[in-house]
Design a protein around this motif. Structure first.
Motif, mmCIF file in Angstrom:
data_model
loop_
_atom_site.group_PDB
_atom_site.id
_atom_site.type_symbol
_atom_site.label_atom_id
_atom_site.label_comp_id
_atom_site.label_asym_id
_atom_site.label_seq_id
_atom_site.Cartn_x
_atom_site.Cartn_y
_atom_site.Cartn_z
ATOM 1 N N VAL A 147 -33.777 42.044 -29.691
ATOM 2 C CA VAL A 147 -35.222 41.874 -28.916
ATOM 3 C C VAL A 147 -35.101 41.429 -27.575
ATOM 4 O O VAL A 147 -36.071 41.090 -27.025
ATOM 5 C CB VAL A 147 -36.098 40.884 -30.005
ATOM 6 C CG1 VAL A 147 -36.467 41.399 -31.347
ATOM 7 C CG2 VAL A 147 -35.443 39.528 -29.944
ATOM 8 N N LYS A 148 -33.491 41.191 -27.226
ATOM 9 C CA LYS A 148 -33.322 40.815 -25.756
ATOM 10 C C LYS A 148 -34.194 39.477 -25.408
ATOM 11 O O LYS A 148 -34.920 39.609 -24.534
ATOM 12 C CB LYS A 148 -33.665 41.982 -24.836
ATOM 13 C CG LYS A 148 -32.792 43.133 -25.206
ATOM 14 C CD LYS A 148 -33.295 44.306 -24.071
ATOM 15 C CE LYS A 148 -32.335 45.730 -24.388
ATOM 16 N NZ LYS A 148 -32.564 46.772 -23.654
ATOM 17 N N PRO A 149 -33.814 38.330 -25.915
ATOM 18 C CA PRO A 149 -34.322 37.314 -25.562
ATOM 19 C C PRO A 149 -34.003 36.531 -24.331
ATOM 20 O O PRO A 149 -33.082 37.012 -23.706
ATOM 21 C CB PRO A 149 -34.289 36.220 -26.844
ATOM 22 C CG PRO A 149 -33.101 36.841 -27.161
ATOM 23 C CD PRO A 149 -32.700 38.172 -26.854
ATOM 24 N N ASN A 150 -34.930 35.621 -23.775
ATOM 25 C CA ASN A 150 -34.452 35.084 -22.475
ATOM 26 C C ASN A 150 -33.795 33.693 -22.953
ATOM 27 O O ASN A 150 -33.999 32.909 -23.413
ATOM 28 C CB ASN A 150 -35.835 34.474 -21.955
ATOM 29 C CG ASN A 150 -35.565 34.052 -20.370
ATOM 30 O OD1 ASN A 150 -34.850 32.817 -20.387
ATOM 31 N ND2 ASN A 150 -36.433 34.387 -19.449
ATOM 32 N N SER A 166 -34.328 47.564 -35.952
ATOM 33 C CA SER A 166 -34.676 46.196 -36.304
ATOM 34 C C SER A 166 -35.018 45.803 -37.646
ATOM 35 O O SER A 166 -35.141 44.856 -38.176
ATOM 36 C CB SER A 166 -35.508 45.712 -34.838
ATOM 37 O OG SER A 166 -36.687 46.301 -35.010
ATOM 38 N N SER A 225 -40.516 37.163 -30.039
ATOM 39 C CA SER A 225 -40.916 38.413 -29.476
ATOM 40 C C SER A 225 -42.187 39.170 -29.793
ATOM 41 O O SER A 225 -42.649 40.053 -28.934
ATOM 42 C CB SER A 225 -39.807 39.277 -29.633
ATOM 43 O OG SER A 225 -39.648 39.947 -30.989
ATOM 44 N N SER A 249 -36.110 36.001 -32.837
ATOM 45 C CA SER A 249 -36.840 37.423 -33.183
ATOM 46 C C SER A 249 -38.393 37.371 -33.362
ATOM 47 O O SER A 249 -38.737 38.089 -32.799
ATOM 48 C CB SER A 249 -36.552 37.813 -34.611
ATOM 49 O OG SER A 249 -34.730 38.030 -34.590
ATOM 50 N N GLN A 267 -45.964 38.997 -30.083
ATOM 51 C CA GLN A 267 -47.346 38.105 -29.631
ATOM 52 C C GLN A 267 -48.577 38.412 -30.438
ATOM 53 O O GLN A 267 -49.122 39.179 -30.134
ATOM 54 C CB GLN A 267 -47.537 38.338 -28.186
ATOM 55 C CG GLN A 267 -46.333 37.730 -27.508
ATOM 56 C CD GLN A 267 -45.957 36.460 -27.776
ATOM 57 O OE1 GLN A 267 -46.596 35.542 -27.824
ATOM 58 N NE2 GLN A 267 -44.658 36.249 -27.597
ATOM 59 N N GLY A 316 -43.320 30.301 -30.247
ATOM 60 C CA GLY A 316 -41.973 30.814 -29.251
ATOM 61 C C GLY A 316 -40.677 30.067 -29.553
ATOM 62 O O GLY A 316 -40.444 29.754 -30.773
ATOM 63 N N TYR A 317 -40.071 29.774 -28.492
ATOM 64 C CA TYR A 317 -38.847 29.151 -28.510
ATOM 65 C C TYR A 317 -39.155 27.380 -28.572
ATOM 66 O O TYR A 317 -37.987 26.721 -28.646
ATOM 67 C CB TYR A 317 -37.938 29.447 -27.426
ATOM 68 C CG TYR A 317 -37.618 30.726 -27.339
ATOM 69 C CD1 TYR A 317 -37.520 31.620 -28.221
ATOM 70 C CD2 TYR A 317 -37.810 31.299 -25.979
ATOM 71 C CE1 TYR A 317 -37.288 33.053 -28.033
ATOM 72 C CE2 TYR A 317 -37.553 32.765 -25.703
ATOM 73 C CZ TYR A 317 -37.151 33.639 -26.778
ATOM 74 O OH TYR A 317 -36.903 34.745 -26.475
ATOM 75 N N LEU A 363 -41.543 44.546 -35.909
ATOM 76 C CA LEU A 363 -40.395 44.862 -34.867
ATOM 77 C C LEU A 363 -40.419 46.411 -34.846
ATOM 78 O O LEU A 363 -39.970 46.550 -33.562
ATOM 79 C CB LEU A 363 -39.294 44.100 -35.437
ATOM 80 C CG LEU A 363 -39.009 42.590 -35.185
ATOM 81 C CD1 LEU A 363 -37.774 42.381 -35.838
ATOM 82 C CD2 LEU A 363 -39.012 42.056 -33.787
#
Length: 410
Positions: free
Chosen positions: A173-176, A278, A254, A251, A256, A36-37, A270
């Motif tokens: 992908v509208k990440p947090n 995308s 997003s 990217s 999993q 992830g991040y 994607l």
């Protein structure tokens, strides 16, 4: 302001183009899919380290008006040490870049294949990849023209295209945002992440970029008053390159799925989640990353070989052209026939793993020589940062050797 920056733009974007190749895209993809991040902080560290070393390299090139390999050849007086240094540099950069060139071209091909059917053709039972040849021809034409300004403009456009493509993909992908900030500024080592961290740093702090940068700045700038432009150029380009790498990680995070092994898989993965746009943006980014690295890798190898062997580094000289043509042809051949030079690439990994701390150490040593740089030698702050990065590069070297030879040191 933007117009002034474009006027004074230098080889910084070429350096960014060189380190954001298919290998970087793949490592960042795997980092995002797997962790992830959590490993974004490693990219921040890589950006800082790259800026520090590349600024030294650019300063050396402008003040001395020589490439790094030329300086090493003239400043190391002991013939045995000089011979070992030249042999190691030639092995890691020239042979290493030849091994990685096939990967660069194949990365560009993957980007094209994600959105266009590849019309392969057969000759005597051999399946030839058409896109590999197309990319090879484009790289050949740009390099053969031998005009630095043309090369610079093309690569700057490709880097901008690549940056926009990966940035738009990350936005789609509208990440947090909160999680991204934590990932960047709060270092974490998830289980089994150490080799990925090493990979992220190793694909950003690239030894051959130090040679490439020192050689290219003297094509653009010739006076000490140009140092401020070179410094801005380096910072903007490296930060932009680092942000591209971060966008790829974001990217990939997003999705999993453990079925993602490279950026081409990411582009396909994607599409069902975020639409065909995308996929297209990511494919364009991968193509740009592949073709820019396919141009800069042979160019860097030619500069290194010329400096080490005392040849002219004129882009149009025959010996200079022979080196990059050899690298490019070998890459096209291996890519178009689907040959995977695993042993050569392993050798390149070992050589580069050893080379990074050696070159970082030699660069810091040279940057403290008044006979080379006069009043523009390193100050205390630059030396402290340099030695911290040298320590990191030594750890990276040990980890690389551990990985390749399976020494089980970690």
């Amino acid at each position: 302001m933007i117009k002034a920056w474009f006027k004074n733009i230098g080889p910084g974007p070429l350096v960014a183009a060189a380190f954001i190749g298919p290998g970087t895209v793949t490592v960042c993809t795997l980092a995002g899919v797997t962790f992830g991040y959590a490993l974004l902080w490693a990219m921040l560290l890589s950006i800082i380290a790259t800026i520090v070393l590349q600024e030294m390299s650019a300063r050396l090139g402008i003040i001395s008006q020589k490439g790094l390999s030329e300086i090493i050849r003239t400043e190391i007086k002991n013939p045995i040490i000089k011979g070992v240094a030249v042999l190691l540099i030639l092995s890691a950069i020239v042979i290493g870049n030849a091994a990685y060139e096939a990967g660069n071209i194949s990365g560009g091909v993957l980007g094209l294949e994600a959105i266009i059917n590849n019309p392969n053709f057969n000759i005597n039972g051999l399946s030839i990849n058409t896109f590999s040849i197309v990319i090879g021809v484009i790289a050949f034409v740009l390099l053969y023209i031998g005009n630095y300004k043309v090369l610079e403009k093309v690569l700057v456009l490709l880097v901008i295209l690549m940056s926009l493509a990966f940035l738009i993909t990350a936005i789609i992908v509208k990440p947090n945002v909160t999680d991204i900030i934590k990932g960047i500024f709060v270092p974490k080592f998830p289980k089994d992440s150490i080799l990925t961290v090493i990979g992220l740093i190793g694909t950003t702090v690239v030894p051959y970029n130090l040679f490439l940068h020192a050689a290219l700045v003297k094509e653009k700038w010739h006076d000490t008053t140009d140092l401020k432009f070179a410094r801005k150029d380096t910072i903007i380009a490296v930060v932009l390159g680092g942000l591209v790498s971060m966008c790829i990680i974001i990217s990939a995070a997003s999705i999993q799925s453990q079925d993602i092994s490279n950026a081409s898989d990411l582009a396909k993965g994607l599409e069902p989640l975020f639409g065909s746009f995308s996929k297209y943006f990511l494919a364009i980014g991968l193509f740009s990353a592949g073709i820019t690295s396919a141009i800069t890798a042979p160019l860097a190898a030619a500069y290194v070989a010329s400096g080490c062997l005392g040849w002219s580094n004129d882009l149009r000289s025959n010996k200079f052209r022979i080196v990059w043509i050899f690298i490019l042809l070998l890459g096209v051949l291996c890519s178009s026939l689907g040959i995977k030079s695993i042993d050569i690439i392993k050798f390149a990994q070992v050589a580069n793993g050893i080379l990074l701390p050696v070159i970082a150490g030699v660069l810091i040593w040279i940057m403290n020589k008044s006979s080379v740089l006069g009043v523009y030698k390193n100050n205390i702050k630059q030396n402290i940062l340099g030695f911290i990065i040298l320590l990191i590069s030594i750890l990276l070297s040990v980890a690389t050797l551990n990985k390749v030879f399976q020494l089980n040191l970690f």
